[in-house]
Enzyme design. Structure first.
Site, PDB file in Angstrom:
ATOM      1  N   GLY A   1       0.827  -1.192   0.000  1.00 54.51           N
ATOM      2  CA  GLY A   1       0.000   0.000   0.000  1.00 54.51           C
ATOM      3  C   GLY A   1       0.866   1.247   0.000  1.00 54.51           C
TER       4      GLY A   1
ATOM      5  N   GLN B   1       9.893  -6.159   8.602  1.00 54.04           N
ATOM      6  CA  GLN B   1       9.495  -4.769   8.386  1.00 54.04           C
ATOM      7  C   GLN B   1      10.722  -3.866   8.326  1.00 54.04           C
ATOM      8  OE1 GLN B   1       6.456  -4.849   7.138  1.00 54.04           O
ATOM      9  NE2 GLN B   1       5.816  -3.125   8.377  1.00 54.04           N
TER      10      GLN B   1
ATOM     11  N   LYS C   1       5.554   0.409  19.645  1.00 56.11           N
ATOM     12  CA  LYS C   1       5.687   1.529  18.716  1.00 56.11           C
ATOM     13  C   LYS C   1       5.636   0.956  17.300  1.00 56.11           C
ATOM     14  CE  LYS C   1       8.752   4.119  21.842  1.00 56.11           C
ATOM     15  NZ  LYS C   1      10.126   4.675  21.992  1.00 56.11           N
TER      16      LYS C   1
ATOM     17  N   GLU D   1       7.825   2.091   8.950  1.00 55.04           N
ATOM     18  CA  GLU D   1       8.446   3.114   8.118  1.00 55.04           C
ATOM     19  C   GLU D   1       9.814   3.563   8.613  1.00 55.04           C
ATOM     20  OE1 GLU D   1       5.012   5.935   6.671  1.00 55.04           O
ATOM     21  OE2 GLU D   1       4.392   4.839   8.449  1.00 55.04           O
TER      22      GLU D   1
END
Lengths: 268, 753
Positions: B244, B645, B708, B712
């Site tokens: 996305g 990630q 947290k 990104e």
């Protein structure tokens, strides 16, 4: 996708006749350039003349004395792995091994690539450097008279390449700087010392008019066929392409580096 | 939050489980939006503008309609009536969209018609036959030559100019060493692997859509607003997204056009964007030109920082990449100021993309810090440690937690930073390639959004947890299920977990790296709610061995409630429910920002990224050969997914530094490389070695789970680390991303020596 007529002629004569009879017809060999162009509507032929039925007749690699003859429908992958070619002109086999990607190499053909004469294609550099002869269904054309500009060749309407004859050089080497995604040559340099001692240095991917000879490099190498001999020789950005991948100055720089590396490969 | 709430957890959180939907994905069984083919479905193809500004004066609709298989052509004037003007705004998250309401063209690749056919081929050919003609107006492109203004707000509602009260000009004037450097970053397009796609079907005034969405409830609201129907009548299914990156957070024009096409034809319609059509209507990252002015005293202590960002938005809407604001959090400075200016261009509206603001701001700030460290004659790591911010520099607030020092230490040790040669262009490998080592600090705000969840205990003692959360590929199906299971004190296999559909409780948005915090805390609260209800049933019941223990006196574990003070005394969920005669027991939970804590604390994740590059001195060709990142982002739900990630973020950092650039044709206003052959993103061959270190960090302030975001942060720090490594390898400072090889060679051939 728009509708078009598909033909699969069984003979050279029939193929040529179909092409001439339809004004917007195109030959298709491996289709690795033409089909993507059609998908993007950069090409809209009314008729597609698929030469695949001629593959048996037009493919194969054989040694004939001091040259190697390669059928026009021979695929890059077959050329890259040919024992005959690896023994006679390893630089040409090595070139075929880095055309496009594995999918392209398993479908694309030498004749198709030379007929298309993409300014970033590999074989034009080899043909011009080695002095190949383009054999068609109606004549033989020397490489020096074959490449006429961007996507332009000496081929006439309906003329079909049947084979390419490659004189075996003393030594040769090819280095290309590949576009990181498309793998097309941003600059490819082929160096050859022919059997008669003549030296050729040819450049693909860089010229605004397609493949060309780098005569300053030829002069230097004629005197001394070593990469050291090219130390002071620089290509001019004049007449080179600028696009989003690289500007003319960088391409000129690449010509020098690729030429030195190609000589090193040829003399290794 | 009280520590005792965590005692309810079983053993699911913290486990490195593989993606639960992994088998579906690798076997092609996962059903993405465009995989749906309802009975009677038609295909829609967009015709898109080849100009960036002007009017469409002619479309050969007759030719398109005459093409065999074409069913309908939608052009301005025959669209279904909308209930809300798509050029109106009623919230900061309502962005204007182009859905054939007039003949204006505001950017290249804008939809100018929709052709609907029985087959994709028919629709595509119909679109090509429209052969549009235009009144062309000159395109306004580039950061120069257009009227510059101060935006009313940047990012989402942040002031354009912020300072910490210090006098920046005086600080710079009094500095012993100064850096004043300008960095440029290009327009970038999200380019998720899965293009925007929609399959829409109407049944009366009920609408079902399959479309990838990072925000189901928000999307439902937007469609309801535009078509004037009750949100409850809209079902959005989005079980999987093929990426996305922010571009699927909001409903975009093409998705609305797909719904319009279904309405007009009365049949289900599928519309999938072509790759080139994604370079326009679905958002992008705006170009920036950032100037960082920084000064230090003789000891290398920063005295002042001014970070200015000049960026661009569209001609018709406002989104301003808040790049300078990254400087708010990282380096202590008595005087700190960030400012923004912008121009309006004939492009689609830029929007949230992969750390919007942070990513572009980070490469500028981290490069400037590297330049400053060199000016001070200091090692870049030592310089950063010297200027370590103990409180948030812009606000003076303490951090809710900050283990950046440990990130520096562990990252540097794993990378071998201490062996770095101080002077640039002094390291070479055995093949003669120039070797450079650089570093950057990573940071990203720890965000949380509003969400609700529902947890149910069933008569057999198993659980059901439901939330309209979204899996963009990050692993939400797995990580959220781990939280769900622990919230219920059950093993993960005993909990049915449902998400990815708008008929479930509002899962908030999967954006801003806040989804695990958002959906996870809602799920956690829902589990706590149903367990508390169950505990009340037991502790109030004289027949239960838990009678009298009180709610806080029991622990939920392995499908049983047990006394906290005597774990041998307990009772299974099934037994408690059976005795109460209940077929099921339901709990609700919600999550949202703790306003009070946010007023008092600065909340950010941190990290340190170390990069090695090798540069061919003859070609200028750059390869990032090694990346080590160490990150502290609170509690880790699933270390495998979190590492993944971080890898993803770091790879996007490589992409930012070395690959991505939308090249805009300033004459036509069109992107010249609207395809993945020429818009480069890294492939496996570009990423030889990655290491991500998960640094322990406990944060009892940030939210109940203590998590947290990790999505990104990896892109920040990394891009700058690579830029600094390229400088260290070559001695050439390229202040323009991506660092292209010819920019590196420039007028200084590296092979000259």
């Amino acid at each position: 996708m728009y509708a078009f007529n598909y033909h699969r002629p069984a003979s050279l004569a029939e193929a040529s006749a179909v092409l001439v009879a339809n004004a917007d017809a195109k030959f298709m060999a491996g289709g690795q350039t033409l089909l993507p162009a059609m998908k993007l509507r950069l090409a809209n032929p009314s008729d597609l003349v698929d030469l695949v039925a001629l593959r048996a007749e037009l493919s194969g690699i054989r040694r004939e004395g001091d040259r190697v003859v390669i059928g026009a429908m021979t695929r890059h992958g077959e050329i890259a792995t040919s024992d005959v070619l690896l023994a006679a002109i390893p630089a040409l086999a090595g070139m075929a091994a880095i055309v496009g990607d594995p999918a392209v190499r398993s479908r694309g053909t030498m004749g198709g690539s030379l007929a298309n004469n993409d300014p970033a294609a590999d074989y034009p550099a080899a043909a011009l450097a080695l002095g190949a002869t383009i054999v068609t269904d109606r004549r033989e054309i020397a490489a020096d008279h074959y490449f006429l500009g961007l996507f332009e060749t000496a081929l006439e309407e309906g003329e079909i390449i049947t084979a390419i004859a490659w004189p075996i050089p003393k030594r040769a080497g090819y280095e290309k700087f590949r576009n990181p995604a498309s793998r097309y040559a941003m600059v490819g340099v082929f160096v050859a010392e022919r059997a008669d001692g003549a030296v050729r240095v040819t450049v693909t991917g860089a010229g605004a008019s397609g493949v060309f000879r780098a005569t300053d490099f030829e002069t230097a190498l004629t005197a001394d066929f070593s990469s050291a001999a090219l130390a002071g020789v620089a290509a001019s950005p004049e007449g080179l392409n600028t696009d989003i991948h690289a500007d003319a100055e960088y391409r000129a720089h690449l010509v020098g580096v690729m030429a030195r590396r190609a000589v090193a490969a040829a003399t290794a | 939050m009280p520590e005792q709430t965590h005692t309810r957890y079983g053993s699911n959180i913290g486990q490195p489980l593989t993606r639960r939907e992994g088998l579906l994905k690798v076997t092609g069984s996962a059903r993405f939006a465009a995989d749906n083919h309802p009975e009677g479905m038609l295909y829609a193809a967009l015709a898109t503008s080849t100009i960036a500004r002007g009017r469409v004066t002619f479309l050969d609709v007759a030719a398109a309609k005459a093409h065999p298989g074409v069913v309908d052509v939608i052009v301005p004037g025959n669209t279904p009536q909308l209930a809300f003007d798509p050029d109106d705004k009623d919230s900061p998250f309502t962005f204007r969209m182009d859905v054939l309401q007039n003949d204006r063209v505001r950017y290249a690749n804008q939809a100018i018609a929709v052709v609907i056919g029985e087959t994709l081929e028919a629709a595509t050919e119909g679109a090509a036959l429209l052969a549009p003609r235009y009144d062309v107006e000159p395109a306004r492109m580039g950061l120069d030559g257009n009227e510059t203004f101060v935006p009313p707000a940047v990012g989402v509602g942040e002031p354009p100019d912020i300072d910490n009260g210090g006098d920046v000009d005086a600080g710079l004037a009094g500095s012993a060493k100064r850096v004043d450097a300008t960095y440029e970053t290009p327009a970038q397009y999200h380019n998720a692997m899965e293009p925007h796609a929609i399959v829409a079907q109407w049944d009366g005034d009920k609408l079902t859509v399959d479309t990838p969405s990072q925000a189901l409830t928000m999307g439902q609201g937007r469609i309801a607003q535009l078509f004037g129907i009750d949100p409850a009548n809209i079902l959005i299914r989005s079980p999987f997204l093929g990426g996305g990156f922010g571009s699927k957070a909001l409903m975009k024009g093409p998705q609305i056009l797909g719904i319009m096409a279904a309405r007009r034809t009365g049949r289900p319609v599928k519309l999938v964007l072509r790759r080139d059509q994604m370079f326009g209507p679905v958002g992008h990252r705006a170009p920036t030109r950032q100037t960082v002015r920084m000064g230090t005293d003789d000891s290398g202590q920063i005295q002042a920082i001014h970070h200015h960002n000049h960026t661009a938005t569209s001609s018709f809407d406002d989104f301003f990449e808040p790049a300078a604001n990254l400087s708010h959090t990282l380096y202590a400075a008595p005087a700190l100021k960030t400012t923004h200016t912008a121009v309006r261009l004939d492009t689609g509206t830029p929007l949230f993309m992969r750390a919007p603001g942070e990513a572009s701001g980070s490469i500028a700030l981290e490069s400037a810090v590297d330049e400053m460290a060199e000016a001070c004659g200091m090692d870049p790591l030592a310089f950063r440690l010297k200027n370590y911010a103990e409180v948030e520099p812009i606000s003076g607030k303490p951090f809710s937690s900050k283990n950046l020092r440990e990130c520096y230490e562990q990252g540097a040790a794993a990378f071998g930073w201490s062996k770095r040669a101080a002077a640039p262009r002094t390291m070479r490998d055995e093949a003669g390639l120039l070797v450079g080592w650089g570093m950057g600090t990573a940071t990203f705000p720890a965000l949380i959004f509003a969400a609700d969840a529902r947890a149910t205990l069933k008569a057999d003692g198993t659980g059901l947890v439901e939330i309209g959360a979204q899996d963009m590929g990050q692993g939400a199906w797995t990580a959220l299920a781990q939280i769900a299971a622990d919230g219920l004190g059950l093993d993960i296999d005993q909990v049915e977990f449902r998400m990815g559909s708008s008929d479930l409780p509002n899962g908030g948005i999967a954006g801003g790296s806040g989804h695990t915090a958002t959906a996870g805390n809602a799920i956690h609260a829902a589990g706590g709610d149903v367990i508390a209800k169950l505990a009340r049933l037991a502790t109030d019941d004289q027949r239960s061995p838990l009678f009298g223990a009180g709610n806080a006196g029991v622990v939920a574990r392995d499908g049983r409630l047990v006394r906290r003070d005597d774990e041998s005394r307990g009772e299974s969920y099934a037994d408690i429910l059976a005795r109460a005669g209940l077929p099921a027991l339901e709990g609700q939970g919600s999550a949202g920002a703790d306003q009070d804590a946010q007023k008092r604390y600065a909340m950010h994740a941190h990290g340190a990224v170390f990069a090695e590059v090798k540069v061919d001195p003859e070609l200028g060709q750059i390869r990032c050969t090694r990346l080590v990142g160490a990150f502290a982002a609170g509690r880790v739900i699933n270390p495998r997914l979190v590492r993944s990630q971080y890898f993803g973020g770091m790879i996007w950092g490589v992409s930012f530094a070395l690959h991505e650039e939308a090249v805009m044709d300033h004459r036509s206003g069109r992107p010249l490389n609207a395809n993945l052959g020429e818009y480069h993103v890294p492939v496996n061959a570009d990423i030889p070695s990655l290491e991500a270190i998960l640094v322990d960090e406990k944060d009892s302030i940030i939210n109940a789970l203590g998590v947290k975001g990790v999505g990104e942060i990896g892109i920040t720090g990394t891009a700058g680390a690579i830029a600094n490594a390229v400088y260290h390898a070559t001695g050439v400072r390229v202040r323009q991303a991506p660092i292209r090889l010819e920019r590196l060679l420039g007028d200084l051939p590296l092979a000259a020596e």
